[in-house]
Design a protein around this motif. Sequence first.
Motif, short mmCIF file in Angstrom:
data_model
loop_
_atom_site.label_atom_id
_atom_site.label_comp_id
_atom_site.label_asym_id
_atom_site.label_seq_id
_atom_site.Cartn_x
_atom_site.Cartn_y
_atom_site.Cartn_z
N LEU A 34 -18.77 -17.57 -32.41
CA LEU A 34 -19.90 -16.60 -32.10
C LEU A 34 -19.71 -15.12 -32.73
N GLU A 35 -18.47 -14.62 -32.66
CA GLU A 35 -18.14 -13.21 -33.23
C GLU A 35 -18.47 -13.37 -34.67
N LYS A 36 -18.09 -14.20 -35.48
CA LYS A 36 -18.12 -14.34 -36.77
C LYS A 36 -19.69 -14.43 -37.12
N THR A 37 -20.58 -14.85 -36.37
CA THR A 37 -22.04 -14.83 -36.82
C THR A 37 -22.53 -13.33 -36.32
N LEU A 38 -22.04 -12.68 -35.27
CA LEU A 38 -22.19 -11.45 -35.01
C LEU A 38 -21.93 -10.44 -36.08
N ASP A 39 -20.83 -10.72 -36.69
CA ASP A 39 -20.33 -9.76 -37.50
C ASP A 39 -20.94 -10.06 -39.14
N TYR A 83 -18.02 -19.39 -19.32
CA TYR A 83 -17.65 -18.97 -20.55
C TYR A 83 -18.54 -18.17 -21.54
N TYR A 84 -19.80 -18.92 -21.70
CA TYR A 84 -20.84 -18.19 -22.60
C TYR A 84 -21.58 -17.18 -21.83
N LEU A 85 -21.74 -17.28 -20.40
CA LEU A 85 -22.16 -16.01 -19.82
C LEU A 85 -21.37 -14.88 -20.06
N LYS A 86 -19.87 -14.96 -19.96
CA LYS A 86 -18.94 -13.96 -20.04
C LYS A 86 -19.18 -13.48 -21.60
N PHE A 87 -19.35 -14.18 -22.63
CA PHE A 87 -19.36 -13.77 -23.89
C PHE A 87 -20.81 -12.94 -24.08
N ALA A 88 -21.89 -13.59 -23.20
CA ALA A 88 -23.11 -12.85 -23.48
C ALA A 88 -23.30 -11.32 -23.07
N GLU A 89 -22.52 -11.35 -21.60
CA GLU A 89 -22.51 -10.06 -21.00
C GLU A 89 -21.88 -9.06 -21.80
N GLU A 90 -20.68 -9.54 -22.55
CA GLU A 90 -19.90 -8.56 -23.23
C GLU A 90 -20.50 -8.14 -24.62
N ASN A 91 -21.31 -8.99 -25.12
CA ASN A 91 -21.81 -8.58 -26.62
C ASN A 91 -23.24 -8.42 -26.67
N GLN A 92 -24.03 -8.82 -25.61
CA GLN A 92 -25.41 -8.46 -26.04
C GLN A 92 -25.90 -6.85 -26.19
N GLN A 98 -28.40 -9.08 -31.00
CA GLN A 98 -28.99 -9.93 -29.94
C GLN A 98 -28.10 -11.12 -29.71
N VAL A 99 -27.79 -11.41 -28.35
CA VAL A 99 -27.02 -12.74 -27.96
C VAL A 99 -28.00 -13.38 -27.27
N ILE A 100 -28.62 -14.66 -27.79
CA ILE A 100 -29.12 -15.47 -26.94
C ILE A 100 -28.47 -16.71 -26.35
N LEU A 101 -28.42 -16.75 -25.01
CA LEU A 101 -27.87 -17.58 -24.17
C LEU A 101 -28.29 -18.84 -23.91
N SER A 102 -28.00 -19.97 -24.42
CA SER A 102 -28.53 -21.41 -24.25
C SER A 102 -27.91 -22.16 -23.16
N VAL A 103 -28.78 -22.56 -22.31
CA VAL A 103 -28.50 -23.68 -21.32
C VAL A 103 -29.12 -24.91 -21.28
N ALA A 104 -28.36 -25.97 -21.08
CA ALA A 104 -29.07 -27.28 -21.01
C ALA A 104 -28.32 -28.07 -19.80
N GLY A 105 -29.06 -28.03 -18.99
CA GLY A 105 -28.59 -28.82 -17.53
C GLY A 105 -28.88 -30.35 -17.79
N LEU A 106 -28.34 -31.27 -17.25
CA LEU A 106 -28.57 -32.54 -17.24
C LEU A 106 -29.35 -32.95 -16.18
N SER A 107 -30.01 -32.03 -15.26
CA SER A 107 -30.98 -32.38 -14.40
C SER A 107 -31.58 -31.22 -14.09
N ILE A 108 -32.72 -31.07 -13.27
CA ILE A 108 -33.45 -29.88 -12.93
C ILE A 108 -32.78 -29.07 -12.10
#
Length: 314
Positions: A34-39, A83-92, A98-108
């Motif tokens: 993720l850092e490589k893409t942000l750079d 893990y991703y939420l922490k990265f998003a908080e620190e880098n947004q 911009q950091v877009i945080l993607s979530v994909a639960g296996l149920s509602i």
Amino acid sequence: MQTKISLASHIGDYKFDNLLLNAAGVRCSTTDELEKTLDSMAGGCVTKSATPEERAGNESPRMKALPLGSINSMGLPNHGIDYYLKFAEENQGQNGKQVILSVAGLSIDQNIEMLKKVQESAFDGLTELNLSCPNVAGKSQVGYDFDAVRDVLTATFKFFKKPLGLKLPPYFDFNQFNGISEVLNDFPVTYINVINSIGNGLVVDPETESVVIKPKGGFGGLGGDYVKPTALANVRALRQRLDPRISIIGTGGIKSGMDVFEHVLCGADLVQIGTAFGYEGTPIFERISKELEEIMDKKGYQTLDDFRGKLKTI
Ligand code: DOR
């Protein structure tokens, strides 16, 4: 002349210096990637779709490069939402990215659980709810069940007050374009992202007389050249039907500046690169930016607004 050309875009108040991003799933599973893409020259990054807990995903081989694209059945291997939420908080917002945080639960319930965490967190960027993963055995793609989409959005917007985007599956029939748009126009959705991979394709190797990936008997999501016309159709058809307040990210089949140009002509505000980014890595953002600037220069366009959504019919 080229200095006057801008590839800047925005989704609501979120400004992107460059309209190019990675697509969720590709080179975005670790903070290092993720850092490589942000750079890079990309306007930001999208995180691998998260589940509530870390997941190993499906058995290998689960991805195969093909002459015209790729087939994958990764099965959402990821490090879990924390893990991703922490990265998003620190880098947004750092360095204007911009950091877009993607979530994909296996149920509602899993989606609600993760979105509650996001709501309660310090993260103030865009969250993308993935309703279209085709690769978890026994779980169908929510985006094809419009009543289920309505249910998840009703439950979500009872408490979720941050900007929300939706990653949708490809639609193939005008009834589907109409049906999903009617649902989405009833909710304060910030953007949609079309398309996820074309689910449950089957690639056959005639030499070995076999499928090419292991999970689900060889069925998997298609990306790359195979999907570009379907992606363009979804950007165009949904742009024609959704309220203008809902932005659109175009994803599918982008490997050149011309592909981006076509997505924007169909109405894309931003675009994401999946399969081709997997093959080329972060230098792709600079290459495609240059190619797009050259096209715009030749055509006399200085901003994306000069041609966005202006596809002609005959
Ligand atoms: O093609 C895809 N692969 N789309 C998704 O939404 C998830 C991913 C995976 O992990 O299988």
